[in-house]
Enzyme design. Structure first.
Site, PDB file in Angstrom:
ATOM      1  N   HIS A  98      96.978 -10.629 -14.710  1.00 46.58           N
ATOM      2  CA  HIS A  98      95.745 -11.293 -14.246  1.00 46.58           C
ATOM      3  C   HIS A  98      95.949 -11.951 -12.881  1.00 46.58           C
ATOM      4  O   HIS A  98      95.236 -12.892 -12.541  1.00 46.58           O
ATOM      5  CB  HIS A  98      95.253 -12.345 -15.256  1.00 46.58           C
ATOM      6  CG  HIS A  98      95.252 -11.864 -16.672  1.00 46.58           C
ATOM      7  ND1 HIS A  98      94.157 -11.288 -17.270  1.00 46.58           N
ATOM      8  CD2 HIS A  98      96.242 -11.844 -17.610  1.00 46.58           C
ATOM      9  CE1 HIS A  98      94.449 -10.944 -18.518  1.00 46.58           C
ATOM     10  NE2 HIS A  98      95.715 -11.266 -18.745  1.00 46.58           N
ATOM     11  N   SER A 148      94.565  -8.944  15.891  1.00 50.41           N
ATOM     12  CA  SER A 148      93.150  -9.268  15.926  1.00 50.41           C
ATOM     13  C   SER A 148      92.715  -9.397  17.384  1.00 50.41           C
ATOM     14  O   SER A 148      93.469  -9.870  18.225  1.00 50.41           O
ATOM     15  CB  SER A 148      92.922 -10.601  15.205  1.00 50.41           C
ATOM     16  OG  SER A 148      91.731 -11.210  15.660  1.00 50.41           O
ATOM     17  N   LYS A 151      97.328 -13.265  14.573  1.00 45.76           N
ATOM     18  CA  LYS A 151      97.229 -12.397  13.400  1.00 45.76           C
ATOM     19  C   LYS A 151      98.139 -11.180  13.421  1.00 45.76           C
ATOM     20  O   LYS A 151      98.385 -10.588  14.458  1.00 45.76           O
ATOM     21  CB  LYS A 151      95.784 -11.904  13.264  1.00 45.76           C
ATOM     22  CG  LYS A 151      94.804 -13.010  12.953  1.00 45.76           C
ATOM     23  CD  LYS A 151      94.728 -13.310  11.475  1.00 45.76           C
ATOM     24  CE  LYS A 151      93.681 -12.395  10.865  1.00 45.76           C
ATOM     25  NZ  LYS A 151      93.662 -12.527   9.426  1.00 45.76           N
ATOM     26  N   GLU A 169      95.420  -1.426   4.098  1.00 50.18           N
ATOM     27  CA  GLU A 169      93.999  -1.537   3.730  1.00 50.18           C
ATOM     28  C   GLU A 169      93.302  -0.183   3.815  1.00 50.18           C
ATOM     29  O   GLU A 169      92.458   0.157   2.983  1.00 50.18           O
ATOM     30  CB  GLU A 169      93.296  -2.542   4.652  1.00 50.18           C
ATOM     31  CG  GLU A 169      93.800  -3.958   4.471  1.00 50.18           C
ATOM     32  CD  GLU A 169      93.268  -4.871   5.562  1.00 50.18           C
ATOM     33  OE1 GLU A 169      92.315  -5.604   5.294  1.00 50.18           O
ATOM     34  OE2 GLU A 169      93.809  -4.852   6.680  1.00 50.18           O
TER      35      GLU A 169
END
Ligand code: ARG
Length: 457
Positions: free
Chosen positions: A155, A276, A282, A289
């Site tokens: 979980h 970024s 970043k 992704e």
């Protein structure tokens, strides 16, 4: 003139051509089309359906075309509707009227299935090899970090501690099943459809088994109607690739979570991240992704084929042409994903010091404490209650189990002795696991050695 032009009262509409031509994507089948045609024409010659010299002449022309395709110098004509007509037209330029005999005792309906099977047999075998490369990279990464213990989750809540290597070998198992599924699909599709012709076979005395043998198929397909209608092999391939994609999306997700500032378990190599445009600090895991995202493409392509073939009447229908972009896209995406994950695991760095800080929480060891009581004859239910109460009170009062006195411990269960505190560290937790398949370090090392042997690491 199109293959079928003579019966037509007038030419096709330009928009109909644009809508129906497949050369923009089926050019990828060029080499398979040529290989199949060489085998076919050789058989026609050997069976005396055309003369041997003429068969040789055609085969020769086809080899010249094959060489050009391999060199990348073959010019695909966008005005020829598909790969078959492209090669046919070029052959005519090379060998003249003899070229008109190539299409004897076959049809595009069986030819396209042959091309697609040859494509699958080749490409899926490459994918199996690439999966093995990723497995190797994972096993090496596991071996290199054999001393690292990490929190494991259910979980997405901290659950128990495991060896990082154990977690990695879970990926290797997943990928082994992916290879197995692909092998199954490869075996099942290994039958040669050419000579089924449009759908019913032919009156000409062809020997289909000769073509099968030349092309390395163990046998010819058994039923001409099924031969030209069957797209199961493509659906199976797409299903296998979809499952494989699902596996990589899960690995990608682990990497995305593990590389956040909050987790900080691993560093993904710069070569697989981007920055970024506005936030200079970043380092984003974009490639991971996109792997997660492209899994949608793999599922969509499987769905496309299932929808395309649903309730489609036997035998060939032009709808089936649309199987190609879906298959090609999935094969290419999976090839890229496999290449990227080999780089990922070759370059992934573990933040050992950070990870070490996350595994000191005593909650990781509650099941080990329960097992301690069970070994002393306490029932599972009672052990759960005892440990539950103890954990609750410790948490409520900001105490640690390690700091409880023997008398405090005995309040929860008379079976507790001081030695229970030996369980409250990650090293003991993994070492005390004994069951086959568990995270016990000796067992995990054995697994690593097994995989090293199997994968030739
Ligand atoms: N381009 C077609 C396909 O991909 C080849 C078979 C065409 N057959 C036909 N009868 N129109 O399926």
């Amino acid at each position: 003139m199109k293959f079928w032009g003579s019966r037509f009262a007038k030419g096709t509409d330009a928009l109909a051509d644009k809508f129906s031509f497949s050369i923009a994507y089926d050019y990828k089948l060029a080499l398979y089309d040529v290989m199949g045609s060489i085998a076919h024409v050789t058989m026609l010659g050997q069976c005396g359906i055309i003369s041997q010299p003429e068969a040789k002449k055609i085969a020769n022309g086809l080899s010249q075309i094959g060489t050009k395709i391999e060199k990348g110098t073959f010019k695909f004509d966008p005005k020829e509707e598909d790969i078959h007509s492209n090669i046919q037209a070029e052959l005519k330029k090379l060998v003249g009227a003899s070229a008109d005999k190539l299409h004897t005792a076959r049809s595009r309906n069986d030819l396209i299935v042959l091309d697609m099977k040859l494509y699958c047999l080749y490409e899926l075998t490459l994918i199996v090899d690439k999966i093995a490369k990723v497995q190797k990279a994972i096993v090496q990464f596991a071996a290199k970090n054999i001393d690292v213990i990490i929190p494991a989750y259910t979980h997405l809540q901290s659950a128990q501690v495991v060896l990082l290597a154990h977690h990695m070998l879970a990926y290797v198992e997943m990928l082994e099943r992916d290879k197995g599924r692909l092998f199954d699909a490869l075996n099942r599709m290994d039958t040669m459809p050419l000579g089924s012709c449009a759908l019913s076979g032919t009156t000409l005395p062809i020997k289909r088994e000769m073509v099968a043998e030349q092309l390395g198929f163990p046998q010819a397909t058994q039923n001409s109607i099924d031969s030209v209608s069957d797209r199961d092999f493509i659906i199976e391939a797409l299903a296998d690739l979809a499952i494989l994609g699902m596996h990589f999306s899960r690995m990608a997700e682990d990497m995305i979570i593990w590389s956040t500032q909050e987790f900080n378990f691993v560093n993904i190599d710069w070569s697989l991240c981007t920055g970024s445009s506005i936030m200079p600090h970043k380092k984003n895991p974009d490639i991971m992704e996109l792997v997660r995202g492209e899994t949608a493409t793999l599922y969509a392509n499987l769905n496309k084929l299932l929808i395309l073939t649903k309730a489609l009447p036997l035998t060939y229908n032009r709808d089936l042409q649309l199987d190609k972009p879906a298959l090609f896209e999935s094969v290419e995406k999976v090839g890229d994903i496999l290449g990227l994950f080999a780089i990922l695991f070759d370059t992934l760095k573990v933040n050992k010091a950070e990870v070490a800080k996350r595994i000191i929480n005593e909650s990781f060891f509650t099941v080990d404490i329960m097992d301690y009581l069970i070994k002393k004859g306490v029932s599972y239910r009672d052990a759960h209650d005892v440990v539950g109460k103890m954990v609750k009170e410790c948490l409520d009062h900001g105490k640690k189990i390690a700091d409880l006195s023997k008398a405090d411990l005995k309040k929860y269960s008379v079976k507790f002795e001081d030695d229970v505190k030996k369980l409250l560290n990650p090293e003991s937790s993994v070492k005390n696991k004994k069951s086959f398949g568990s995270t016990n370090p000796d067992l995990v090392k054995k697994q690593i050695n097994k995989w090293k042997k199997l994968l030739n690491v």
